[in-house]
Write a protein that holds these residues in place. Structure first.
Motif, PDB file in Angstrom:
ATOM      1  N   ALA A 192     -85.185  10.731 105.858  1.00  0.00           N
ATOM      2  CA  ALA A 192     -84.396  11.710 105.112  1.00  0.00           C
ATOM      3  C   ALA A 192     -83.998  11.153 103.745  1.00  0.00           C
ATOM      4  CB  ALA A 192     -83.154  12.094 105.908  1.00  0.00           C
ATOM      5  N   SER A 193     -83.722   9.858 103.679  1.00  0.00           N
ATOM      6  CA  SER A 193     -83.370   9.238 102.402  1.00  0.00           C
ATOM      7  C   SER A 193     -84.530   9.313 101.421  1.00  0.00           C
ATOM      8  CB  SER A 193     -82.983   7.765 102.622  1.00  0.00           C
ATOM      9  OG  SER A 193     -81.867   7.650 103.466  1.00  0.00           O
ATOM     10  N   ARG A 194     -85.722   9.007 101.904  1.00  0.00           N
ATOM     11  CA  ARG A 194     -86.891   9.065 101.020  1.00  0.00           C
ATOM     12  C   ARG A 194     -87.130  10.489 100.525  1.00  0.00           C
ATOM     13  NH1 ARG A 194     -89.280   5.083  99.264  1.00  0.00           N
ATOM     14  NH2 ARG A 194     -89.526   3.093 100.357  1.00  0.00           N
ATOM     15  N   ALA A 195     -86.984  11.448 101.408  1.00  0.00           N
ATOM     16  CA  ALA A 195     -87.203  12.837 101.010  1.00  0.00           C
ATOM     17  C   ALA A 195     -86.156  13.295 100.007  1.00  0.00           C
ATOM     18  CB  ALA A 195     -87.178  13.732 102.245  1.00  0.00           C
ATOM     19  N   ALA A 196     -84.928  12.802 100.131  1.00  0.00           N
ATOM     20  CA  ALA A 196     -83.836  13.250  99.259  1.00  0.00           C
ATOM     21  C   ALA A 196     -83.859  12.584  97.893  1.00  0.00           C
ATOM     22  CB  ALA A 196     -82.493  12.999  99.938  1.00  0.00           C
ATOM     23  N   CYS A 197     -84.207  11.305  97.844  1.00  0.00           N
ATOM     24  CA  CYS A 197     -84.089  10.580  96.582  1.00  0.00           C
ATOM     25  C   CYS A 197     -85.305  10.755  95.688  1.00  0.00           C
ATOM     26  CB  CYS A 197     -83.820   9.106  96.824  1.00  0.00           C
ATOM     27  SG  CYS A 197     -85.253   8.156  97.380  1.00  0.00           S
ATOM     28  N   GLY A 198     -86.440  11.163  96.262  1.00  0.00           N
ATOM     29  CA  GLY A 198     -87.623  11.342  95.441  1.00  0.00           C
ATOM     30  C   GLY A 198     -88.030  10.044  94.779  1.00  0.00           C
ATOM     31  N   PRO A 199     -88.477  10.105  93.516  1.00  0.00           N
ATOM     32  CA  PRO A 199     -88.980   8.894  92.857  1.00  0.00           C
ATOM     33  C   PRO A 199     -87.904   8.049  92.199  1.00  0.00           C
ATOM     34  CG  PRO A 199     -89.304  10.788  91.439  1.00  0.00           C
ATOM     35  CD  PRO A 199     -88.695  11.314  92.707  1.00  0.00           C
ATOM     36  N   ARG A 200     -86.622   8.389  92.355  1.00  0.00           N
ATOM     37  CA  ARG A 200     -85.571   7.617  91.696  1.00  0.00           C
ATOM     38  C   ARG A 200     -85.660   6.135  92.057  1.00  0.00           C
ATOM     39  NH1 ARG A 200     -80.095  10.513  93.103  1.00  0.00           N
ATOM     40  NH2 ARG A 200     -81.295  11.194  94.908  1.00  0.00           N
ATOM     41  N   SER A 216     -83.487   3.602  91.644  1.00  0.00           N
ATOM     42  CA  SER A 216     -82.312   2.837  92.040  1.00  0.00           C
ATOM     43  C   SER A 216     -82.229   2.618  93.543  1.00  0.00           C
ATOM     44  CB  SER A 216     -81.033   3.527  91.552  1.00  0.00           C
ATOM     45  OG  SER A 216     -80.912   4.824  92.128  1.00  0.00           O
ATOM     46  N   LEU A 217     -82.798   3.536  94.328  1.00  0.00           N
ATOM     47  CA  LEU A 217     -82.739   3.408  95.780  1.00  0.00           C
ATOM     48  C   LEU A 217     -84.051   2.926  96.388  1.00  0.00           C
ATOM     49  CD1 LEU A 217     -80.677   6.567  96.835  1.00  0.00           C
ATOM     50  CD2 LEU A 217     -79.895   4.208  96.618  1.00  0.00           C
ATOM     51  N   GLN A 218     -85.087   2.788  95.584  1.00  0.00           N
ATOM     52  CA  GLN A 218     -86.378   2.400  96.137  1.00  0.00           C
ATOM     53  C   GLN A 218     -86.350   0.999  96.742  1.00  0.00           C
ATOM     54  OE1 GLN A 218     -88.942   4.486  96.570  1.00  0.00           O
ATOM     55  NE2 GLN A 218     -87.570   6.029  95.688  1.00  0.00           N
ATOM     56  N   ALA A 219     -85.737   0.070  96.053  1.00  0.00           N
ATOM     57  CA  ALA A 219     -85.705  -1.307  96.551  1.00  0.00           C
ATOM     58  C   ALA A 219     -84.922  -1.433  97.854  1.00  0.00           C
ATOM     59  CB  ALA A 219     -85.142  -2.241  95.473  1.00  0.00           C
ATOM     60  N   PRO A 220     -83.688  -0.900  97.936  1.00  0.00           N
ATOM     61  CA  PRO A 220     -82.978  -1.015  99.218  1.00  0.00           C
ATOM     62  C   PRO A 220     -83.666  -0.265 100.348  1.00  0.00           C
ATOM     63  CG  PRO A 220     -81.710   0.316  97.658  1.00  0.00           C
ATOM     64  CD  PRO A 220     -82.803  -0.337  96.885  1.00  0.00           C
ATOM     65  N   LEU A 221     -84.296   0.880 100.035  1.00  0.00           N
ATOM     66  CA  LEU A 221     -85.025   1.613 101.072  1.00  0.00           C
ATOM     67  C   LEU A 221     -86.190   0.787 101.595  1.00  0.00           C
ATOM     68  CD1 LEU A 221     -85.156   5.323  99.842  1.00  0.00           C
ATOM     69  CD2 LEU A 221     -84.331   4.509 102.056  1.00  0.00           C
ATOM     70  N   LEU A 267     -76.734   9.080 102.699  1.00  0.00           N
ATOM     71  CA  LEU A 267     -75.629   9.714 101.982  1.00  0.00           C
ATOM     72  C   LEU A 267     -75.776   9.512 100.466  1.00  0.00           C
ATOM     73  CD1 LEU A 267     -72.897  11.145 101.857  1.00  0.00           C
ATOM     74  CD2 LEU A 267     -71.810   8.926 102.302  1.00  0.00           C
ATOM     75  N   GLN A 268     -76.111   8.297 100.077  1.00  0.00           N
ATOM     76  CA  GLN A 268     -76.288   8.034  98.650  1.00  0.00           C
ATOM     77  C   GLN A 268     -77.445   8.840  98.072  1.00  0.00           C
ATOM     78  OE1 GLN A 268     -76.241   3.783  97.567  1.00  0.00           O
ATOM     79  NE2 GLN A 268     -75.343   3.378  99.577  1.00  0.00           N
ATOM     80  N   ALA A 269     -78.529   8.928  98.828  1.00  0.00           N
ATOM     81  CA  ALA A 269     -79.694   9.659  98.337  1.00  0.00           C
ATOM     82  C   ALA A 269     -79.424  11.151  98.245  1.00  0.00           C
ATOM     83  CB  ALA A 269     -80.891   9.395  99.251  1.00  0.00           C
ATOM     84  N   THR A 270     -78.622  11.661  99.178  1.00  0.00           N
ATOM     85  CA  THR A 270     -78.352  13.103  99.230  1.00  0.00           C
ATOM     86  C   THR A 270     -77.258  13.500  98.254  1.00  0.00           C
ATOM     87  OG1 THR A 270     -78.962  13.044 101.568  1.00  0.00           O
ATOM     88  CG2 THR A 270     -77.869  15.029 100.792  1.00  0.00           C
ATOM     89  N   GLY A 271     -76.285  12.623  98.068  1.00  0.00           N
ATOM     90  CA  GLY A 271     -75.198  12.911  97.147  1.00  0.00           C
ATOM     91  C   GLY A 271     -74.274  13.994  97.676  1.00  0.00           C
TER      92      GLY A 271
END
Length: 379
Positions: free
Chosen positions: A252-260, A262-267, A316-320
């Motif tokens: 769900a995080s990957r689907a929500a954050c898209g190509p951003r 900032s979250l790619q590394a922690p994901l 939560l961070q990815a979805t905002g």
């Protein structure tokens, strides 16, 4: 995120349709265990000679994980049913295998673990809560009479169940592990407990007052030895719940954050950590090392629970802000509450950490006179 899909499409569709309802106690709870049976999931890791589909306990762990990707309520019930099957398969009573396994494997009969208290007893956390004495009734002179209770048992389906429990056999005797049918006189099931989530898991308390148990319903006369043998499966399948929930939150995080970025590394880092922990669990269960070395399994259970918490935080961070709008982040609120359950399911993280600390303290060499021993970490 799983490499091999074990869930047939009809079950997958059903879980996706009813996940929120099962969580809130408004789902078709009576259908859950039979549907797991119809899908063949309850046979995974059970020898074909006993009606199973062979494979290993690792297959059961992966199946529980895949169910947990869609519903932790369903995975929790699955764990309870499959764990009870494991008790019967590894128990001392051929009569119980012949009598109960066929309907346990189809899901027609519900099986409840009831051994959380026993696992805590094994780790010296609490005393056994059911006392047993020989049955001296002249009409039924064999077997046991049981008194006591269990405050929290899952998969106690109202239409009927069998439950495993460890019982105190009195001074000088090891505890035994028994299986009790719901229809026994003196066995009382309370209404479902008022959980904040996972409400259709059929979790309730049991009270026993002078319950007569036939001798052939003793699963193990030496309970501690039996519990140590089955604990790797008990905890290993329980870890499947964390694995699946973490996978779902990461997807769900990957689907929500898209190509951003900032979250790619922690994901990516969390996905790697989850894959490594899952592989370590599967390898340890397959090798049998956890039967004699429980600490690494405890540590994995703690680590996986931590990965779940981090995963839902990332979601939560990815979805905002959409996560707080109804209908804007499907499944997030449910996963958030599901994640809150992972640290407290028995054995809880606090209990596991205390047991690890106790083991490390016992293993630590005595400090020289006049010096303090090093502090013990609690993992």
């Amino acid at each position: 995120m799983s490499t091999s899909r074990l869930l047939p499409q009809p079950l997958l569709n059903w879980l996706q349709q009813h996940a929120d309802a099962l969580d809130q106690g408004q789902g078709p709870a009576d259908e859950l265990v039979p549907r797991l049976g119809q899908a063949g999931l309850l046979r995974l890791g059970v020898p074909s000679a006993l009606g199973g589909s062979d494979g290993t306990i690792g297959d059961a762990i992966e199946a529980i994980a895949q169910v947990a990707e869609h519903s932790l309520t369903a995975a929790f019930v699955f764990w309870g049913q499959r764990t009870f099957i494991d008790y019967v398969v590894n128990g001392e009573s051929p009569a119980l295998r012949e009598r109960w396994l066929p309907t346990l494997l189809t899901g027609e009969l519900a099986g409840a673990t009831g051994l959380s208290n026993a696992m805590k007893f094994l780790s010296q956390i609490e005393q056994l809560q059911i006392q047993a004495k020989p049955n001296t009734d002249t009409e039924q002179p064999s077997g046991l009479r049981l008194d006591g209770g269990l405050p929290w048992v899952t998969n106690l389906q109202p239409q009927g169940f069998v439950v495993a429990a460890a019982v105190d056999m009195g001074p000088g005797q090891p505890p035994a592990v028994v299986a009790i049918e719901s229809g026994r006189t003196g066995l009382q099931r309370t209404p479902d407990l008022g959980l904040v989530a996972l409400r259709d898991s059929r979790t309730a308390a049991l009270k026993l007052k002078d319950v007569v148990l036939p001798a052939d319903q003793v699963l193990a006369r030496n309970g501690p030895d039996y519990l140590r043998r089955i604990r790797p499966h008990f905890l290993g399948m329980q870890c499947g719940m964390s694995i699946g929930l973490a996978r779902a939150a990461l997807a769900a995080s990957r689907a929500a954050c898209g190509p951003r970025t900032s979250l790619q590394a922690p994901l990516q880092a969390l996905e790697q950590d989850l894959a490594q922990a899952t592989a370590a669990l599967q390898a340890g269960v397959a090798s049998g090392q956890y039967a004699s070395q429980a600490a690494p399994l405890f540590e994995l259970r703690i680590a996986l629970a931590g990965l779940v918490q981090t995963a839902v935080q990332l979601e939560l961070q990815a979805t905002g802000g959409r996560a707080y709008l109804q209908g804007q982040a499907p499944g997030f609120a449910r996963r958030w509450l599901e994640a809150a359950f992972v640290p407290v399911v028995t054995p809880s993280l606090t209990q596991l950490q205390a047991e690890l600390a106790r083991q490390r303290a016992q293993a630590a060499p005595s400090a020289p006179s006049g010096q303090l021993a090093p502090a013990v970490a609690t993992a």
